[in-house]
Write a protein that holds these residues in place. Structure first.
Motif, PDB file in Angstrom:
ATOM      1  N   ILE A 138      -8.261  30.734 111.765  1.00  0.00           N
ATOM      2  CA  ILE A 138      -8.069  29.289 111.896  1.00  0.00           C
ATOM      3  C   ILE A 138      -7.245  28.769 110.729  1.00  0.00           C
ATOM      4  N   ARG A 139      -7.624  29.172 109.521  1.00  0.00           N
ATOM      5  CA  ARG A 139      -6.890  28.750 108.323  1.00  0.00           C
ATOM      6  C   ARG A 139      -5.441  29.234 108.380  1.00  0.00           C
ATOM      7  N   GLU A 196      -3.490  29.967 111.032  1.00  0.00           N
ATOM      8  CA  GLU A 196      -2.665  29.283 112.036  1.00  0.00           C
ATOM      9  C   GLU A 196      -2.416  27.823 111.675  1.00  0.00           C
ATOM     10  N   PHE A 197      -3.470  27.126 111.232  1.00  0.00           N
ATOM     11  CA  PHE A 197      -3.265  25.738 110.826  1.00  0.00           C
ATOM     12  C   PHE A 197      -2.428  25.666 109.551  1.00  0.00           C
ATOM     13  N   PRO A 200      -4.785  19.653 107.354  1.00  0.00           N
ATOM     14  CA  PRO A 200      -5.742  19.487 108.445  1.00  0.00           C
ATOM     15  C   PRO A 200      -7.111  20.106 108.151  1.00  0.00           C
ATOM     16  N   TYR A 242       0.801  23.377 109.060  1.00  0.00           N
ATOM     17  CA  TYR A 242       0.750  22.452 107.928  1.00  0.00           C
ATOM     18  C   TYR A 242       1.932  22.664 106.992  1.00  0.00           C
TER      19      TYR A 242
END
Length: 152
Positions: free
Chosen positions: A111-112, A114-115, A88, A119
């Protein structure tokens, strides 16, 4: 969301993979069964041939057959073939990595992180589920711990 092209590719592949070994199916029959525009399907089938997944046979009993066993073709592989990287964020991609322009530190980026967790869970599922699994109706291997909450 996955593209229509990827959805049609999955439908076509599952149709071919469901055939008894050695039997073929024509592109016209796949298009008819799944209401896929025939010209669009032909391009998809050509991409699958170039990727070494399908083979086409000519002649009276011609059509498409699996070139590789269905238990070696993962959903992740097909999705990447038609829709590109699954990540993402570009900083999470293994095949198309690039740092985010505004990021000061990937190691500290919330952000990285959690995504990345979401992912990793989805990638693991997509890369481990095959056409054969889908045709057999085999249940997915359950995730453990916190990952279940991310996906569910």
């Amino acid at each position: 969301m996955i593209s229509n092209k990827a959805k049609y590719a999955f439908r076509a592949l599952l149709s071919v993979a469901a055939l008894p070994e050695g039997e073929t199916i024509t592109s016209a029959e796949i298009a008819r069964r799944h209401a896929i525009p025939h010209k669009f399907l032909e391009q998809i089938l050509l991409d699958l041939k170039k990727a070494g997944i399908l083979e086409s046979r000519r002649g009276k009993s011609g059509g498409y057959v699996m070139l590789r066993p269905s238990d070696t073709v993962s959903f992740g592989e097909i999705l990447r073939l038609f829709d590109g990287p699954l990540a993402p964020l570009p900083c999470l991609s293994r095949q198309a990595y690039r740092p985010c322009d505004e990021c000061e530190s990937e190691a500290l980026c919330e952000i990285r992180r959690e995504f990345g967790r979401a992912y990793d869970a989805s990638r693991r599922i997509l890369d481990n589920r095959t056409l054969a699994d889908a045709l057999a109706g085999a249940p997915a291997t359950p995730l453990t711990g916190k990952e279940e909450r991310l996906v569910g």
